[in-house]
Design a protein around this motif. Structure first.
Motif, PDB file in Angstrom:
ATOM      1  N   GLU A  81       0.809  -1.100   0.051  1.00 16.96           N
ATOM      2  CA  GLU A  81       0.170  -0.012   0.154  1.00 16.96           C
ATOM      3  C   GLU A  81       0.789   1.423   0.171  1.00 16.96           C
ATOM      4  OE1 GLU A  81      -2.717   0.457   3.082  1.00 16.96           O
ATOM      5  OE2 GLU A  81      -4.194  -1.020   2.231  1.00 16.96           O
ATOM      6  N   TRP A  82       1.893   1.310   0.913  1.00 15.48           N
ATOM      7  CA  TRP A  82       2.714   2.415   1.097  1.00 15.48           C
ATOM      8  C   TRP A  82       3.497   2.499  -0.352  1.00 15.48           C
ATOM      9  CZ3 TRP A  82       2.771   6.141   4.131  1.00 15.48           C
ATOM     10  CH2 TRP A  82       2.508   6.110   5.364  1.00 15.48           C
ATOM     11  N   MET A  83       4.048   1.626  -1.131  1.00 12.49           N
ATOM     12  CA  MET A  83       4.578   1.976  -2.454  1.00 12.49           C
ATOM     13  C   MET A  83       3.774   2.388  -3.329  1.00 12.49           C
ATOM     14  SD  MET A  83       7.657  -1.164  -1.981  1.00 12.49           S
ATOM     15  CE  MET A  83       8.266  -0.429  -3.770  1.00 12.49           C
ATOM     16  N   PHE A  84       2.570   1.619  -3.526  1.00 14.27           N
ATOM     17  CA  PHE A  84       1.651   1.858  -4.475  1.00 14.27           C
ATOM     18  C   PHE A  84       1.060   3.429  -4.353  1.00 14.27           C
ATOM     19  CE2 PHE A  84      -2.860   2.602  -5.864  1.00 14.27           C
ATOM     20  CZ  PHE A  84      -2.869   2.137  -7.143  1.00 14.27           C
ATOM     21  N   PHE A  85       0.718   3.832  -3.000  1.00 11.52           N
ATOM     22  CA  PHE A  85       0.070   5.158  -3.095  1.00 11.52           C
ATOM     23  C   PHE A  85       1.285   6.332  -3.166  1.00 11.52           C
ATOM     24  CE2 PHE A  85      -3.642   2.850  -1.497  1.00 11.52           C
ATOM     25  CZ  PHE A  85      -4.481   3.499  -2.072  1.00 11.52           C
ATOM     26  N   GLY A  86       2.492   5.896  -2.769  1.00  8.72           N
ATOM     27  CA  GLY A  86       3.659   6.754  -2.982  1.00  8.72           C
ATOM     28  C   GLY A  86       3.796   6.934  -4.373  1.00  8.72           C
ATOM     29  N   ALA A  87       3.742   5.868  -4.987  1.00  9.73           N
ATOM     30  CA  ALA A  87       4.176   5.917  -6.676  1.00  9.73           C
ATOM     31  C   ALA A  87       2.828   6.677  -7.318  1.00  9.73           C
ATOM     32  CB  ALA A  87       4.043   4.608  -7.157  1.00  9.73           C
ATOM     33  N   LEU A  88       1.713   6.502  -6.934  1.00  5.88           N
ATOM     34  CA  LEU A  88       0.322   7.390  -7.475  1.00  5.88           C
ATOM     35  C   LEU A  88       0.640   8.876  -7.197  1.00  5.88           C
ATOM     36  CD1 LEU A  88      -2.085   6.793  -8.985  1.00  5.88           C
ATOM     37  CD2 LEU A  88      -3.293   6.491  -6.733  1.00  5.88           C
ATOM     38  N   PHE A  89       1.123   9.173  -5.860  1.00  2.00           N
ATOM     39  CA  PHE A  89       1.277  10.434  -5.466  1.00  2.00           C
ATOM     40  C   PHE A  89       2.345  11.003  -6.433  1.00  2.00           C
ATOM     41  CE2 PHE A  89       3.266  13.646  -2.690  1.00  2.00           C
ATOM     42  CZ  PHE A  89       2.054  14.818  -2.866  1.00  2.00           C
ATOM     43  N   GLY A  90       3.563  10.140  -6.625  1.00  2.00           N
ATOM     44  CA  GLY A  90       4.586  10.848  -7.578  1.00  2.00           C
ATOM     45  C   GLY A  90       4.122  11.055  -8.898  1.00  2.00           C
ATOM     46  N   VAL A  91       3.307  10.021  -9.483  1.00  2.00           N
ATOM     47  CA  VAL A  91       2.865  10.338 -10.730  1.00  2.00           C
ATOM     48  C   VAL A  91       2.127  11.572 -10.941  1.00  2.00           C
ATOM     49  CG1 VAL A  91       1.280   9.176 -12.801  1.00  2.00           C
ATOM     50  CG2 VAL A  91       3.108   7.901 -11.385  1.00  2.00           C
ATOM     51  N   CYS A  92       1.098  11.780  -9.625  1.00  2.00           N
ATOM     52  CA  CYS A  92       0.012  12.901  -9.741  1.00  2.00           C
ATOM     53  C   CYS A  92       0.921  14.128  -9.779  1.00  2.00           C
ATOM     54  CB  CYS A  92      -0.634  12.618  -8.406  1.00  2.00           C
ATOM     55  SG  CYS A  92      -2.378  12.725  -8.448  1.00  2.00           S
ATOM     56  N   VAL A  93       1.735  14.346  -8.937  1.00  2.00           N
ATOM     57  CA  VAL A  93       2.642  15.348  -8.736  1.00  2.00           C
ATOM     58  C   VAL A  93       3.094  15.869 -10.134  1.00  2.00           C
ATOM     59  CG1 VAL A  93       5.000  16.522  -7.695  1.00  2.00           C
ATOM     60  CG2 VAL A  93       2.917  15.264  -6.210  1.00  2.00           C
ATOM     61  N   PHE A  94       4.018  14.831 -10.593  1.00  2.00           N
ATOM     62  CA  PHE A  94       4.307  15.125 -12.086  1.00  2.00           C
ATOM     63  C   PHE A  94       3.372  15.524 -12.948  1.00  2.00           C
ATOM     64  CE2 PHE A  94       5.736  14.087 -16.261  1.00  2.00           C
ATOM     65  CZ  PHE A  94       6.681  14.640 -16.402  1.00  2.00           C
ATOM     66  N   CYS A  95       2.599  14.691 -12.850  1.00  2.00           N
ATOM     67  CA  CYS A  95       1.224  15.219 -14.009  1.00  2.00           C
ATOM     68  C   CYS A  95       0.629  16.488 -13.669  1.00  2.00           C
ATOM     69  CB  CYS A  95      -0.217  14.170 -13.900  1.00  2.00           C
ATOM     70  SG  CYS A  95       0.612  12.601 -14.587  1.00  2.00           S
ATOM     71  N   LEU A  96       0.398  16.833 -12.387  1.00  2.00           N
ATOM     72  CA  LEU A  96      -0.086  18.023 -12.081  1.00  2.00           C
ATOM     73  C   LEU A  96       0.917  19.414 -12.631  1.00  2.00           C
ATOM     74  CD1 LEU A  96      -1.430  17.820  -8.444  1.00  2.00           C
ATOM     75  CD2 LEU A  96      -2.755  18.235 -10.355  1.00  2.00           C
ATOM     76  N   SER A  97       2.122  19.061 -12.393  1.00  2.00           N
ATOM     77  CA  SER A  97       3.229  20.129 -12.991  1.00  2.00           C
ATOM     78  C   SER A  97       3.148  20.035 -14.246  1.00  2.00           C
ATOM     79  CB  SER A  97       4.312  19.683 -12.207  1.00  2.00           C
ATOM     80  OG  SER A  97       5.644  20.563 -12.997  1.00  2.00           O
ATOM     81  N   PHE A  98       3.482  19.105 -15.078  1.00  2.00           N
ATOM     82  CA  PHE A  98       3.555  18.733 -16.427  1.00  2.00           C
ATOM     83  C   PHE A  98       2.286  19.479 -17.025  1.00  2.00           C
ATOM     84  CE2 PHE A  98       3.460  16.366 -20.539  1.00  2.00           C
ATOM     85  CZ  PHE A  98       4.683  16.872 -21.007  1.00  2.00           C
ATOM     86  N   GLY A  99       1.078  18.991 -16.902  1.00  2.00           N
ATOM     87  CA  GLY A  99      -0.339  19.262 -17.224  1.00  2.00           C
ATOM     88  C   GLY A  99      -0.338  20.701 -17.100  1.00  2.00           C
ATOM     89  N   SER A 100      -0.139  21.412 -15.910  1.00  2.00           N
ATOM     90  CA  SER A 100      -0.440  23.147 -15.682  1.00  2.00           C
ATOM     91  C   SER A 100       0.535  23.436 -16.757  1.00  2.00           C
ATOM     92  CB  SER A 100      -0.266  23.166 -14.242  1.00  2.00           C
ATOM     93  OG  SER A 100       1.221  22.785 -14.045  1.00  2.00           O
ATOM     94  N   ALA A 101       1.895  22.932 -16.872  1.00  2.00           N
ATOM     95  CA  ALA A 101       2.713  23.810 -17.892  1.00  2.00           C
ATOM     96  C   ALA A 101       2.216  23.680 -19.084  1.00  2.00           C
ATOM     97  CB  ALA A 101       4.170  22.937 -17.618  1.00  2.00           C
ATOM     98  N   LEU A 102       1.748  22.555 -19.715  1.00  2.00           N
ATOM     99  CA  LEU A 102       1.101  22.475 -21.139  1.00  2.00           C
ATOM    100  C   LEU A 102      -0.265  23.463 -21.350  1.00  2.00           C
ATOM    101  CD1 LEU A 102       1.126  18.873 -21.942  1.00  2.00           C
ATOM    102  CD2 LEU A 102       2.509  20.396 -22.981  1.00  2.00           C
ATOM    103  N   VAL A 103      -0.806  23.378 -20.194  1.00  2.00           N
ATOM    104  CA  VAL A 103      -1.914  24.441 -20.533  1.00  2.00           C
ATOM    105  C   VAL A 103      -1.688  25.741 -20.608  1.00  2.00           C
ATOM    106  CG1 VAL A 103      -3.996  25.069 -19.445  1.00  2.00           C
ATOM    107  CG2 VAL A 103      -3.701  22.713 -19.362  1.00  2.00           C
ATOM    108  N   ALA A 104      -0.866  26.124 -19.653  1.00  2.00           N
ATOM    109  CA  ALA A 104      -0.194  27.609 -19.551  1.00  2.00           C
ATOM    110  C   ALA A 104       0.309  27.928 -20.843  1.00  2.00           C
ATOM    111  CB  ALA A 104       0.586  27.798 -18.365  1.00  2.00           C
ATOM    112  N   SER A 105       1.238  26.875 -21.332  1.00  2.00           N
ATOM    113  CA  SER A 105       1.988  27.355 -22.827  1.00  2.00           C
ATOM    114  C   SER A 105       1.052  27.334 -23.704  1.00  2.00           C
ATOM    115  CB  SER A 105       2.981  26.159 -22.869  1.00  2.00           C
ATOM    116  OG  SER A 105       3.608  26.412 -24.064  1.00  2.00           O
TER     117      SER A 105
END
Lengths: 227, 629
Positions: free
Chosen positions: B153-177
């Motif tokens: 559980e710790w590893m799965f949700f950690g990985a999910l959060f990592g992906v989420c954080v990257f997607c938030l950053s990458f997605g917001s950058a794409l939209v802003a651009s």
């Protein structure tokens, strides 16, 4: 029937923070017209060309290419831009460059015309080599082939003779004449008086403003480019 | 003429495939596997190191309760920061790092730009998600060592959060651009979210939206269905970004093409100076044309100081803003240290060091142009050392401002005297670190240490990277000394002398002043020290010793020959004077030196059968051999 002007700019400006690269500029280049764009370093020639090519965004004013807004895909299909610094892929041969870039513009790829141009520019033996390993002059010749081996009705050329040897320069002058004879408009930014002699209209820029528009004599050219 | 979407997909796809074929053909598979192997080892070592830092004792129930209470807000701050960075990057044309030929040939062609840009965007997204998942899973694994819960559980949700954080950053950058969001809107919008998250952590604001995202990695401790909103938000942002990517500015894309490549290369080389310069260019951070305060005309008495002052007075508003933020961060971290959280010295030191790197910009300009400094009629060191006063002046002002933040009334407020002393000392030491960073420059690709063992070369690399910010951290020692003195004074024990906290701070500052003097000396004599070390290394090198012996032997042989020639000439002259016949001097030859290293290969009398010559130099040699002498 009158066709739309190749370039029509109204109040076109470009600023970088507090530096004005181009003052409000009104300039029209008719379809099929050959125009030389002259001026000393920093006069705004390259800035204007890059804006017309779509590489720079205008800070203000309107710009239409063949009657299309600059942001329209049709405007991109109309224009071919030959930069002063060749920009080429490291991992494609000259033939592959022509093949794909021509097709990206709806052309036929590496056809007889492209092959003929390579021969005239002395590149026939090198078409399967990587341009990344070419000398500066050969890279410039490759860029010339890429700019011409595709459909366009407006050719923008920035300092075309830099790095070319004398035979290359003569071939390019002939090619520019042929392009003009075929009905395409050409706008060539240059310091070279010999090209200005070949065209009917020269537009001189100084500090981002038009200071001359008409047929220029050699003396006028030299005074305008600071020669 | 424009291409339809289907035609665009076909042509752009063909182009990508052709390039991929070429690249794959050039991959050296052994090298690639070696790189994977090294990366794996580094990842395992890093994980083990972090595990050892964290320890493996289970935390108490009260700590678990604290983590449940404040953990989501802290993790939410990470998500908010990622969003802020993404918005800022997008407003400047990020996050895509395209190649210049792609901008010139593909994006200027009448193809569907969405088709052309989605390929690179997917590739970056794929790689980012992989890294995010790996880091998140690693963090989950580390959390498991101290917190209760299931490992998967710790590893799965950690990985999910990592992906989420990257997607938030990458997605917001794409939209802003894609929508060409103005930079100031991105800064205000992202900054507001970060500020909200910070206030949430401090318990001074209602729950920030980012806090809901932050409860995702803590799912094994506390199930919160609202956390799914974070995943949905990340997916929506990425989807929107992909839909709007065609609106990316070509001007910004082209500006980024070369800079991003150079930036990655500079990071690889740990060339901090180049990283800073390129980052400024990416952020379009240019000095102001007109200084904030006009310079006086005339001939200044201290030209180098004046040069630095004028450079500082041209700082753009963005740099001033960053400076202010770093000062506040440093001040708050110092308050945290005073309250007992000693590890915050690292945050304070790093913030002051980053601020000092801006202050050292005039010196950096000199270091960047060795061709210019070499033409001056004095040593570079003398020029460099004259830059130090303005750097220290700016650093002292920074320190005083950080000190003011530290002494402001509120929780963990530091007494004024200690605050100002610590602020100034920490900033001056941070300036020393910045000066060392700038003057030492990028590591040389090949130098006398390049052939040493990995252990020595690795230690040097760590030292080069860690010592400059380390100095800034050392600069906070007076605060720790003052805190210890204050604690002793609060709980006096028999037989132990107490000292006023301010006196302890002053006392701890004295050795730091010695360090400042040493750095000034190092700056002045850096070139000489470097040359001396290089010479010492050369003297110690067995290869160089053999070369030196050989050169000395040759020199002796030349001297002997010259002596014989001189004797012959003298005898001839003497004979000419006397007019007598000169008896031929016995021919002597210098002692034979050691035999040549390699015997020359005998030349063939005729070209090998079947070789007809060609365009290379070899056939010319063969033809010459065949000619009659």
């Amino acid at each position: 029937m009158t066709s739309a002007p190749a370039i029509e700019s109204r109040g076109l400006t470009k600023t970088y923070d507090d530096i004005v690269a181009l003052h409000p500029l009104d300039l029209t280049v008719a379809a099929g017209e050959a125009v030389a764009l002259i001026g000393h370093n920093g006069s705004g020639k390259s800035t204007f060309l890059r804006m017309v090519a779509g590489l720079l965004e205008p800070s203000g004013g309107d710009l239409e290419i063949a009657g299309f807004d600059l942001s329209d895909v049709e405007a991109r299909g109309t224009t071919s831009y030959l930069p002063d610094e060749p920009v080429l892929y490291d991992d494609l041969s000259l033939r592959e460059h022509v093949e794909y870039i021509s097709r990206l513009h709806g052309g036929d790829g590496f056809d007889d015309y492209a092959e003929g141009m390579c021969e005239r520019l002395g590149l026939a033996e090198r078409v399967d080599d990587l341009p990344a390993r070419f000398s500066r002059g050969l890279r410039q010749k490759t860029a010339i082939v890429l700019a011409l081996a595709r459909p366009f009705s407006l050719l923008l050329v920035d300092e075309p003779f830099v790095g070319l040897d004398q035979p290359g320069k003569l071939v390019l002058l002939d090619l520019l004449d042929e392009v003009h004879a075929d009905g395409a408009a050409t706008l060539v930014a240059t310091h070279d008086p010999s090209y200005v002699d070949r065209v009917d209209r020269s537009v001189a820029l100084r500090d981002g403003e038009v200071v001359f528009d008409g047929r220029a004599t050699l003396d006028q050219v030299l005074s305008l480019v600071g020669g | 003429m424009s291409l339809s979407r289907a035609e665009s997909i076909a042509v752009v796809g063909d182009l990508r495939r052709a390039r991929r074929r070429q690249r794959v053909a050039e991959i050296h598979w052994i090298d690639a596997m070696y790189q994977v192997y090294i990366t794996g080892i580094i990842a395992v070592v890093a994980l083990m190191f972090l595990s050892s830092l964290i320890g493996d004792g289970q935390v108490s129930a009260s700590v678990v309760a604290d983590v449940k209470l404040h953990g989501p807000a802290v993790c939410g701050l990470v998500a908010a920061l990622a969003l802020f960075v993404g918005l800022r990057s997008g407003s400047r044309g990020g996050p895509l790092a395209l190649e210049r030929p792609d901008v010139r040939h593909v994006l200027l062609a009448p193809v569907d730009r969405g088709v052309a840009l989605r390929g690179p965007a997917w590739r970056q997204l794929r790689f980012g998600c992989f890294v995010g998942a790996a880091v998140g899973a690693g963090a989950g694994q580390l959390a498991l060592r101290r917190l209760p819960g299931n490992q998967a559980e710790w590893m799965f949700f950690g990985a999910l959060f990592g992906v989420c954080v990257f997607c938030l950053s990458f997605g917001s950058a794409l939209v802003a651009s894609g929508v060409k969001l103005p930079s100031w809107v991105a800064t205000i919008g992202g900054g507001a979210l970060v500020a909200w998250s910070v206030a949430d952590i401090a318990g001074r604001a209602p729950t920030s939206p980012a806090t809901h995202v932050g409860s995702l990695p803590l799912w094994p401790l506390h199930t919160d269905a609202v956390a799914i909103v974070g995943v949905v938000a990340a997916l929506v942002l990425v989807g929107l970004g992909m839909a709007t990517v065609a609106g990316t500015s070509l001007e910004a894309a082209e500006r980024r093409t070369s800079l991003v490549g150079q930036l990655r290369f500079a990071v690889t080389l740990q060339d901090l100076r180049t990283v800073m310069v390129l980052r400024r260019q990416l952020a379009q951070e240019r000095p102001r044309s007109r200084p904030w305060i006009p310079a006086r005309s005339g001939h200044p008495r201290f030209p180098v100081f004046q040069r630095g002052l004028r450079s500082t007075l041209r700082w753009p508003i963005g740099r001033l803003g960053r400076f202010a933020v770093l000062i506040v961060v440093a001040g708050l971290a110092l308050r945290g240290v005073w309250a007992g959280t000693t590890p915050l010295v690292i945050v304070a030191g790093l913030a002051l060091w980053l601020a000092a790197l801006d202050a050292a910009e005039p010196l950096g300009q000199e270091v960047d142009h060795p061709g210019r400094t070499d033409t001056f009629p004095f040593e570079r060191g003398r020029l460099f050392v004259r830059h130090l006063p303005i750097i220290f002046v700016v650093a002292a002002i920074t320190g005083l401002l950080a000190g003011v933040v530290t002494l402001l009334p509120g929780t963990a407020s530091v007494p004024a005297g200690e605050a100002l002393i610590v602020g100034v000392m920490a900033s001056v030491l941070a300036a020393c670190g910045a000066v060392v960073s700038v003057v030492q420059g990028a590591p040389e690709a090949v130098d006398s240490m390049a052939m040493t063992t990995p252990e020595i070369a690795g230690m040097r690399t760590v030292y080069r990277a860690a010592w400059p910010p380390g100095m800034a951290v050392i600069g906070t020692l007076p605060l720790i000394a003052a805190r210890a003195a204050a604690e002793r004074a609060a709980r006096p024990t028999a037989g132990t002398e107490t000292m006023a906290p301010i006196a302890a701070a002053v006392l701890a500052s004295l050795p730091l002043l010695l360090l400042v003097a040493l750095v000034a000396g190092w700056t002045r004599f850096h070139d000489q020290i470097h040359a001396w070390i290089a010479e010492a290394m050369e003297q110690a090198s067995p290869t160089k010793a053999a070369e030196r012996a050989s050169a000395e032997r040759e020199e002796r042989e030349r001297a002997a020959l010259a002596r014989i020639e001189a004797e012959k000439a003298a005898k001839t002259e003497e004979a000419a004077k006397t007019g007598g016949a000169v008896k031929a001097a016995p021919k002597t030859r210098p002692k034979a030196g050691p035999p040549p290293a390699a015997k020359s290969k005998p030349k063939p009398s005729a070209p090998p059968k079947g070789v007809q010559g060609g365009k290379s130099a070899k056939p010319i040699g063969r033809r010459r051999d065949q000619e009659p002498s």
